[in-house]
Enzyme design. Structure first.
Site, PDB file in Angstrom:
ATOM      1  N   SER A   1       0.812  -1.221   0.000  1.00 11.58           N
ATOM      2  CA  SER A   1       0.000   0.000   0.000  1.00 11.58           C
ATOM      3  C   SER A   1       0.844   1.269   0.000  1.00 11.58           C
ATOM      4  O   SER A   1       0.700   2.127  -0.881  1.00 11.58           O
ATOM      5  CB  SER A   1      -0.970  -0.002   1.185  1.00 11.58           C
ATOM      6  OG  SER A   1      -0.283  -0.117   2.415  1.00 11.58           O
TER       7      SER A   1
ATOM      8  N   LYS B   1      15.877   1.416  15.804  1.00  9.85           N
ATOM      9  CA  LYS B   1      15.887   1.086  17.233  1.00  9.85           C
ATOM     10  C   LYS B   1      17.075   1.728  17.939  1.00  9.85           C
ATOM     11  O   LYS B   1      17.173   1.669  19.168  1.00  9.85           O
ATOM     12  CB  LYS B   1      15.920  -0.430  17.418  1.00  9.85           C
ATOM     13  CG  LYS B   1      14.656  -1.123  16.920  1.00  9.85           C
ATOM     14  CD  LYS B   1      14.728  -2.626  17.139  1.00  9.85           C
ATOM     15  CE  LYS B   1      13.468  -3.309  16.624  1.00  9.85           C
ATOM     16  NZ  LYS B   1      13.516  -4.780  16.799  1.00  9.85           N
TER      17      LYS B   1
ATOM     18  N   ASN C   1       3.491   2.933   6.763  1.00 12.38           N
ATOM     19  CA  ASN C   1       2.438   1.917   6.933  1.00 12.38           C
ATOM     20  C   ASN C   1       2.964   0.773   7.786  1.00 12.38           C
ATOM     21  O   ASN C   1       2.845  -0.401   7.442  1.00 12.38           O
ATOM     22  CB  ASN C   1       1.927   1.401   5.583  1.00 12.38           C
ATOM     23  CG  ASN C   1       2.929   0.530   4.830  1.00 12.38           C
ATOM     24  OD1 ASN C   1       4.140   0.753   4.909  1.00 12.38           O
ATOM     25  ND2 ASN C   1       2.440  -0.458   4.090  1.00 12.38           N
TER      26      ASN C   1
ATOM     27  N   ASP D   1      -4.749  -3.119  -0.938  1.00 10.72           N
ATOM     28  CA  ASP D   1      -3.457  -2.432  -0.894  1.00 10.72           C
ATOM     29  C   ASP D   1      -3.367  -1.332  -1.945  1.00 10.72           C
ATOM     30  O   ASP D   1      -3.000  -0.190  -1.658  1.00 10.72           O
ATOM     31  CB  ASP D   1      -2.325  -3.438  -1.139  1.00 10.72           C
ATOM     32  CG  ASP D   1      -1.958  -4.240   0.093  1.00 10.72           C
ATOM     33  OD1 ASP D   1      -2.063  -3.700   1.206  1.00 10.72           O
ATOM     34  OD2 ASP D   1      -1.565  -5.402  -0.066  1.00 10.72           O
TER      35      ASP D   1
END
Length: 396
Positions: free
Chosen positions: A25, A81, A102, A174
């Protein structure tokens, strides 16, 4: 002789889009923006990158989904991270016009990239988030894939045959969500230009997109008190409208959308004035009620004639028609070849064919840029930002 098109900058030249994307998407949304001239910087996890890279390996070791949806982008590998990776991302956003994401539910909030966070730290940025079901509902926490959303929104129930529901072949949840999102971004860019104040936020959910595309079936069901059963290669709304075998082993698709077309089909194509005059078939509701009778008559006629004859007669009568094609047939489709719709794009596995994007904009040739390798542009983008490789927190 048609003049050569002018090679002008794309409508979105000068727009920079940062993408935290995976699957289809968001990647299709940003590929559309790239096709229109935007610079798209795809931020990927150094450990494997976009999950769509690994769905299959049929394109010389690359995945077909990824090659389709990711041309014309730059890939930077960042470990989000790590503090270093997050710092690099924010430097990118300082220079960007749009962020598209997304990721899994809650991920952007954990990364400090929720709309409120971005409005404070990057007020001129258009913040765009695609999710499965939208916030505030009992499904908001769930992961959403194309099939799951198509099933949840009722699409599969009206596809296939009674008792044998099916998923439409293309990933329409999507793809449609990506296109709605691209349209929203263009609208916000335009609004920012008009008011002289960039920025804004938009959220698009796959579920909302598919319930929008279910507009006709939902409206019909609400007011009729029942839902229309799926009819395979036909339509529950109009008749005759379907696929019929021909004498030479092909399948022709014939369709009518109004009473005038039905009269032409009956009189000029089938040479059956008796059917045209039959009160049972005079209006579309009657034809829908007696669909099986009409399909039997049309099927018998098509079964006595070759495809080319049927299509020529249908064209002469002004009746919509097409040939049922397989993907192999479409790859060799003469209409695509005659209109020069194929190009070659670079990939890490070498050049491959790709179709031009659907919009044909006068004076503009879409760039049809390369499909990037994971982290291919990391060093160059870091240099633009005045960073050094170790700062990125990546493993490349």
């Amino acid at each position: 002789m048609t003049p050569e098109p002018l090679l002008t900058p794309g409508p979105l030249a000068g727009v920079t889009v940062v993408a935290l994307e995976q699957a289809v998407s968001a990647p299709l949304c940003t590929r559309v923006l790239s096709d229109l001239g935007a610079r798209v910087i795809k931020v990927e996890n150094p450990d494997g990158g976009d999950s769509a890279r690994h769905i299959d390996d049929v394109v010389g070791g690359l995945a077909a989904h990824f090659v389709w949806a990711n041309r014309g982008k730059e890939s930077i590998a960042l470990d989000l991270k790590s503090e270093a990776g997050t710092a690099i991302l924010h430097r990118l956003l300082d220079r960007a016009d749009v962020l598209v994401s997304n990721l899994a539910p809650g991920t952007t909030a954990k990364l400090g990239l929720a709309p409120d966070d971005l409005a404070t730290r990057h007020p001129d940025l258009i913040a765009v988030e695609i999710d499965g079901y939208g916030p505030g509902g009992p499904l908001s926490h769930k992961r959403a894939y194309d099939l799951l959303v198509q099933a949840e929104s009722g699409v599969c129930a009206i596809t296939g045959h009674p008792g044998a529901p099916a998923k439409p072949g293309p990933p329409i949840a999507d793809a449609s969500t990506g296109l709605y999102t691209a349209l929203s971004i263009v609208a916000l860019l335009y609004a920012g230009e008009r008011r002289g104040k960039p920025g804004g936020a938009v959220a698009v959910s796959m579920f909302d997109t598919m319930t929008e595309l279910m507009g006709y079936p939902l409206t019909y069901t609400r007011h009729a008190g029942h839902w229309q059963q799926p009819l395979g290669m036909s339509s529950p709304a109009v008749a005759p409208y379907g696929a019929y075998r021909t004498a030479d082993g092909h399948t022709v698709v014939l369709g009518t959308t109004n009473d005038r077309e039905w009269q032409r089909l009956a009189r000029e194509l089938l040479d059956r004035p008796d059917l045209a005059a039959d009160d049972r078939f005079r209006t579309n509701p009657g034809r829908v009620t007696h669909r099986e009778l009409l399909d039997a008559e049309i099927g018998a006629w098509c079964g006595r004639h070759r495809l080319a004859y049927i299509q020529q007669r249908a064209d002469d009568a002004g009746i919509g028609n097409s040939r049922y094609n397989t993907p192999d047939d479409v790859l060799a489709h003469p209409h695509l070849a005659a209109r020069d719709r194929w190009r070659r794009i670079d990939t890490p596995a070498g050049p491959v064919p790709a179709l031009l994007p659907p919009p044909v904009i006068a004076g503009y040739d879409p760039p049809m840029g390369a499909v990037p390798a994971l982290g291919e542009h990391t060093e160059r983008i870091l240099a633009e930002l005045g960073c050094h490789e170790p700062e990125s927190g990546n493993a490349t």
